[in-house]
Design an enzyme around this catalytic site. Sequence first.
Site, PDB file in Angstrom:
ATOM      1  N   ASN A  16       1.677   5.076  -4.434  1.00 25.56           N
ATOM      2  CA  ASN A  16       0.956   6.295  -4.858  1.00 25.56           C
ATOM      3  C   ASN A  16       1.143   7.402  -3.832  1.00 25.56           C
ATOM      4  O   ASN A  16       1.298   8.575  -4.191  1.00 25.56           O
ATOM      5  CB  ASN A  16      -0.530   6.005  -5.076  1.00 25.56           C
ATOM      6  CG  ASN A  16      -0.786   5.418  -6.451  1.00 25.56           C
ATOM      7  OD1 ASN A  16      -0.633   6.120  -7.452  1.00 25.56           O
ATOM      8  ND2 ASN A  16      -1.129   4.140  -6.513  1.00 25.56           N
ATOM      9  N   MET A  92      -8.033  -0.121   1.059  1.00 23.20           N
ATOM     10  CA  MET A  92      -8.889  -1.224   0.649  1.00 23.20           C
ATOM     11  C   MET A  92     -10.082  -1.423   1.595  1.00 23.20           C
ATOM     12  O   MET A  92     -10.410  -2.548   1.971  1.00 23.20           O
ATOM     13  CB  MET A  92      -8.058  -2.510   0.500  1.00 23.20           C
ATOM     14  CG  MET A  92      -6.917  -2.369  -0.494  1.00 23.20           C
ATOM     15  SD  MET A  92      -7.381  -1.584  -2.078  1.00 23.20           S
ATOM     16  CE  MET A  92      -7.485  -3.020  -3.117  1.00 23.20           C
ATOM     17  N   HIS A 111      -8.035   4.219  -8.964  1.00 22.36           N
ATOM     18  CA  HIS A 111      -8.378   2.817  -9.224  1.00 22.36           C
ATOM     19  C   HIS A 111      -7.619   2.365 -10.465  1.00 22.36           C
ATOM     20  O   HIS A 111      -7.540   3.113 -11.449  1.00 22.36           O
ATOM     21  CB  HIS A 111      -9.899   2.693  -9.432  1.00 22.36           C
ATOM     22  CG  HIS A 111     -10.328   1.278  -9.634  1.00 22.36           C
ATOM     23  ND1 HIS A 111     -10.429   0.379  -8.586  1.00 22.36           N
ATOM     24  CD2 HIS A 111     -10.622   0.585 -10.763  1.00 22.36           C
ATOM     25  CE1 HIS A 111     -10.795  -0.795  -9.071  1.00 22.36           C
ATOM     26  NE2 HIS A 111     -10.919  -0.701 -10.378  1.00 22.36           N
TER      27      HIS A 111
HETATM   28  C1  GAR Z   1      -2.956   0.852  -6.685  1.00 21.10           C
HETATM   29  O1  GAR Z   1      -2.802   0.129  -7.890  1.00 21.10           O
HETATM   30  C2  GAR Z   1      -4.356   1.450  -6.608  1.00 21.10           C
HETATM   31  O2  GAR Z   1      -4.843   1.877  -7.841  1.00 21.10           O
HETATM   32  C3  GAR Z   1      -5.152   0.275  -6.090  1.00 21.10           C
HETATM   33  O3  GAR Z   1      -4.318  -0.301  -5.105  1.00 21.10           O
HETATM   34  C4  GAR Z   1      -2.961  -0.087  -5.486  1.00 21.10           C
HETATM   35  C5  GAR Z   1      -2.252   0.529  -4.306  1.00 21.10           C
HETATM   36  O4  GAR Z   1      -0.867   0.597  -4.534  1.00 21.10           O
HETATM   37  N1  GAR Z   1      -6.419   0.691  -5.556  1.00 21.10           N
HETATM   38  C6  GAR Z   1      -7.548   0.008  -5.704  1.00 21.10           C
HETATM   39  O5  GAR Z   1      -7.594  -1.071  -6.254  1.00 21.10           O
HETATM   40  C7  GAR Z   1      -8.784   0.667  -5.101  1.00 21.10           C
HETATM   41  N2  GAR Z   1      -9.956   0.092  -5.622  1.00 21.10           N
HETATM   42  P1  GAR Z   1       0.046   1.521  -3.624  1.00 21.10           P
HETATM   43  O6  GAR Z   1      -0.259   1.156  -2.160  1.00 21.10           O
HETATM   44  O7  GAR Z   1       1.452   1.118  -3.998  1.00 21.10           O
HETATM   45  O8  GAR Z   1      -0.264   2.938  -3.930  1.00 21.10           O
END
Ligand code: GAR
Length: 216
Positions: A16, A92, A111
Site C-alpha cells: 500500500n 500492526m 483495513h
Molecule cells: C493490508 O491488507 C492492509 O489492509 C492490512 O495489512 C495489509 C498490509 O499490506 N491492514 C490491516 O489489517 C490493519 N488492520 P501491505 O504492507 O502490503 O500494504
Amino acid sequence: MSRVRTAVLISGRGTNLAALIEAARAPDYPAEIALVISNRHESAGLAVARAAGIPAQIILHQDYDSREAFDRAIDVAVRVSSISLVCAAGFMRIHSEWFVRQWEGRLINIHPSLLPAFPGIKVHERVLQAGERISGCTVHFVTPELDSGPIIAQATVAVLPGDTRETLAERVLAEEHKLYPQALAMVASGRVKLENDRAIFRDSSTDCSSLRHAPL
Ligand code: GAR
C-alpha cells in the site's frame, strides 16, 4: 501547488505504501509522501521507501514501555519532519488514545474488510468462514477503537466460489492499492473532513466517488 506532507506508518510488506508513493508521483496529486516509519527492522516496505528516496525511520515498539511512550516517539518524528497527515498502511500496532487525539482528523487507516464488519486480524479467513458473498476494503479516520472510525471510502470485491484466504486477500489487496491513493487525495485536498465524529464530504459527487466496485 503546495502538497500536504504525509507520513506512512508500516509494519510489513509495504505494497500500500508503494501504491501511495506511485500515486504521489503525479504532479497534481495533493499529498507528498515525505516520511515512512516502520516499527519493525525487517519490513520490506523500508526498502520501498528508500528506493523512492523517501526518508525511512525505524521506531521499535519494544524499545518503549508503554503504547503511549512509543506513540510519543512517532509523534516527535513526524512533527520534526513537518508532517500534516499520517496514513497507517499495514501498521500492526494499536494507537494510544493520546496519539489518536493528537492526530484526530489527520490520521487514516486502511483495513481489508468492509468495516464495521470484520475488524481485527485474520479477516479473510473469517469472511470465508461466515459465507459472505461480498468483501472489500475500507479507508477510515482513526478513532481510539480498533479498526473503527468514520469511513472515508470503500471498495467491494465479490467472494468467489472456491476462494481461499490467499486468492481473496490478493483481490482485496488489488482494490486497496486503488482505494488508498484515492482516499488520501480526498483527505489531503479537503474533500472530506472529520467533524463531530463523522466524515463530512464537501460535495455529493465526492461522496459517491468514495465507493468503488471491483468488476467480477
Ligand atoms: C493490508 O491488507 C492492509 O489492509 C492490512 O495489512 C495489509 C498490509 O499490506 N491492514 C490491516 O489489517 C490493519 N488492520 P501491505 O504492507 O502490503 O500494504
